[in-house]
Scaffold this active site. Structure first.
Site, PDB file in Angstrom:
ATOM      1  N   HIS A 151      34.114  62.375  52.539  1.00 34.95           N
ATOM      2  CA  HIS A 151      35.167  63.354  52.191  1.00 34.95           C
ATOM      3  C   HIS A 151      36.541  62.881  52.657  1.00 34.95           C
ATOM      4  O   HIS A 151      37.435  63.685  52.901  1.00 34.95           O
ATOM      5  CB  HIS A 151      34.869  64.733  52.796  1.00 34.95           C
ATOM      6  CG  HIS A 151      33.473  65.214  52.562  1.00 34.95           C
ATOM      7  ND1 HIS A 151      33.111  66.006  51.492  1.00 34.95           N
ATOM      8  CD2 HIS A 151      32.318  64.972  53.248  1.00 34.95           C
ATOM      9  CE1 HIS A 151      31.814  66.247  51.539  1.00 34.95           C
ATOM     10  NE2 HIS A 151      31.314  65.616  52.584  1.00 34.95           N
ATOM     11  N   SER A 273      60.726  48.096  45.628  1.00 33.99           N
ATOM     12  CA  SER A 273      61.300  49.174  44.841  1.00 33.99           C
ATOM     13  C   SER A 273      62.703  48.765  44.424  1.00 33.99           C
ATOM     14  O   SER A 273      63.408  48.107  45.184  1.00 33.99           O
ATOM     15  CB  SER A 273      61.339  50.451  45.675  1.00 33.99           C
ATOM     16  OG  SER A 273      62.355  51.305  45.202  1.00 33.99           O
ATOM     17  N   LYS A 279      60.636  49.286  50.722  1.00 38.67           N
ATOM     18  CA  LYS A 279      59.301  49.451  50.144  1.00 38.67           C
ATOM     19  C   LYS A 279      58.569  48.139  49.883  1.00 38.67           C
ATOM     20  O   LYS A 279      59.166  47.156  49.467  1.00 38.67           O
ATOM     21  CB  LYS A 279      59.394  50.204  48.806  1.00 38.67           C
ATOM     22  CG  LYS A 279      59.835  51.640  48.901  1.00 38.67           C
ATOM     23  CD  LYS A 279      58.802  52.544  49.569  1.00 38.67           C
ATOM     24  CE  LYS A 279      57.558  52.735  48.747  1.00 38.67           C
ATOM     25  NZ  LYS A 279      57.754  53.618  47.614  1.00 38.67           N
ATOM     26  N   GLU A 286      46.819  49.335  42.876  1.00 41.55           N
ATOM     27  CA  GLU A 286      47.015  50.526  42.031  1.00 41.55           C
ATOM     28  C   GLU A 286      46.556  50.254  40.599  1.00 41.55           C
ATOM     29  O   GLU A 286      45.953  51.109  39.945  1.00 41.55           O
ATOM     30  CB  GLU A 286      48.490  50.929  42.027  1.00 41.55           C
ATOM     31  CG  GLU A 286      48.988  51.447  43.373  1.00 41.55           C
ATOM     32  CD  GLU A 286      50.496  51.551  43.405  1.00 41.55           C
ATOM     33  OE1 GLU A 286      51.028  52.561  42.940  1.00 41.55           O
ATOM     34  OE2 GLU A 286      51.157  50.596  43.877  1.00 41.55           O
TER      35      GLU A 286
END
Ligand code: ARG
Length: 460
Positions: A151, A273, A279, A286
């Site tokens: 979980h 970024s 970043k 992803e």
């Protein structure tokens, strides 16, 4: 020409033509044509001189296709007609003999099976590459504790090597599925089925099957031209594999967040970024996460095309190709990228260890101690739940509870309680086969090595 008085409407031509994408099958198409020429010659349907002229012409066409000088024309409906058209331009009217005893229906099914075989083999190779990277990482991180999750809540501690090997076994199953897809592709040769009913020529289909690497000629000509099960098999294997990669990608996205800080992707596998200078984003992970539904989409596309489709061939079947090609490109890219991304991933031992040092992950171990003292597990579960609550209320860790406190919860708790909570104890206590303790983990690593060896032997 022939039956038709009118040329095709440009709009119909656009809808109907597949040459823009099925040109990708040219190698398979030429290989199938060569085998067919030999077959016609063996059966005495064409003379030796025709055979030679056709083979030489096919060589010339293949050379143009290979070198990029082949010109596809607007009127070429598909790769099969383009190649035959060019063959006839080069070799002369003898080119018109190539399609004797053959239909594009058995031709395209054969081409596609050869393509599916080649890419099942490629997927197997890439899956093996990723498995060996995972194994290498597992060995290098075999004694790095980390929290295991259920979980996405800290559950029990495991070794990072153990966690990484979970992906190894997922990919081992993928390899088995790609192997089965390969076998399905070459199970039966469509060529020789004709349009659907068989041929007016007695070609030696056994010989052609052998030549092209199929197990046997298809037993039923109707099934031969309408069967695309082998594409479904490949797409299913690719879809499950992509789904596995999506889980790997998702974990790396989570782990590389500042909040977890378990790992960092390499510079050359992440991006910055355009706005925020600080970043460093795990884009590769992803995208592994996001590519899976696309591959599954291809599987669903072909399932939809085949659903309720009457026998034998219908033009619907032309829609098999783009789905397969896209899945092939996606899974091959993802498998290769996953391997490279993992190669550059840097794990943070201290962060992982700090998270794994949370004594709460040893709650089950305390309960098992009570079981060893004779208490039924269900009761022990309740006692330890009480200890956890007390520790949380007092703001201390489990091992900071003193003997008096322990006695209030159960008189069965003695000094071994503190040993159970000793550093690393709850990892090494997982001695069952397949568990995270060092001994079963070493055995697991050995088992993984053997699987990888037999995989590379099968590929040779
Ligand atoms: N381009 C077609 C396909 O991909 C080739 C087979 C055409 N057969 C036919 N009977 N029109 O399926």
């Amino acid at each position: 020409m022939g039956r038709f008085e009118e040329p095709p409407d440009p709009l119909f031509r656009r809808l109907n033509a597949s040459v823009a994408f099925d040109r990708r099958l040219w190698r398979e198409d030429v290989a199938g044509s060569r085998a067919h020429v030999e077959s016609l010659h063996r059966a005495g349907v064409i003379e030796g001189a025709d055979r030679n002229a056709l083979l030489a012409g096919l060589d010339a066409v293949a050379a143009e296709l290979d070198g990029g000088s082949f010109e596809f024309r607007d009127e070429d409906e598909d790769v099969h007609m383009a190649i035959e058209r060019r063959l006839t331009e080069i070799a002369g009217p003898v080119g018109g003999k190539l399609h004797t005893g053959r239909s594009r229906n058995d031709q395209v099914a054969t081409d596609l099976a050869l393509f599916a075989r080649a890419h099942s083999e490629r997927a197997l190779e890439l899956t093996g590459g990723l498995m060996s990277r995972l194994l290498e990482l597992a060995v290098a991180h075999a004694d790095w504790p980390m929290p295991g999750y259920t979980h996405l809540q800290r559950a029990q501690a495991v070794y990072l090597g153990h966690h990484l090997l979970a992906y190894f076994w997922m990919l081992a199953r993928d390899a088995r599925r790609f192997g089965a897809a390969r076998a399905a592709a070459v199970d039966s040769l469509p060529l020789g089925a004709g349009a659907l009913a068989g041929l007016n020529w007695e070609l030696d289909r056994e010989a052609t099957a052998r030549e092209l690497g199929f197990e046997a000629p298809a037993a039923n000509s109707i099934d031969a031209v309408s069967n695309r099960d082998f594409v479904l098999d490949y797409l299913h294997a690719a879809s499950v594999c992509a789904t596995h990669l999506s889980r790997l990608g998702a974990e790396i996205v989570i782990w590389s967040s500042e909040e977890f800080g378990f790992c960092k992707p390499a510079d050359d596998f992440s991006s910055g970024s355009s706005l925020m200078p600080q970043k460093k984003n795990p884009d590769a992970a992803e995208l592994l996460r996001a590519k899976a539904p696309r591959v599954t989409g291809s599987l669903l596309t072909l399932t939809g095309v085949l659903h309720a489709l009457p026998l034998a061939y219908s033009k619907d079947l032309q829609e098999d190709k783009e789905a397969l090609f896209d899945a092939v490109d996606t899974i091959e890219l993802c498998l290769e990228a996953a391997e490279r991304m993992l190669a550059g991933l840097a794990f943070d031992r201290a962060r992982l260890a700090a998270a794994a040092a949370d004594e709460m992950v040893a709650a089950t171990d305390v309960a098992d101690l009570l079981v060893r003292r004779g208490m039924p597990f269900r009761e022990a579960h309740g006692v330890v739940g009480g200890l956890v609550r007390t520790a949380l209320e007092l703001g201390v860790s489990l091992s900071e509870l003193d003997r008096d406190e322990l006695a209030r919860h159960s008189e069965l708790l003695d000094d071994e309680y503190y040993e159970v909570l000793g550093e690393g104890a709850w990892l090494e206590s997982k001695r069952s086969q397949g568990g995270t303790g060092s001994a079963p983990l070493a055995a697991q690593i050995e088992a993984a090595r053997r699987v990888l060896e037999s995989l590379s032997e099968a590929g040779r």
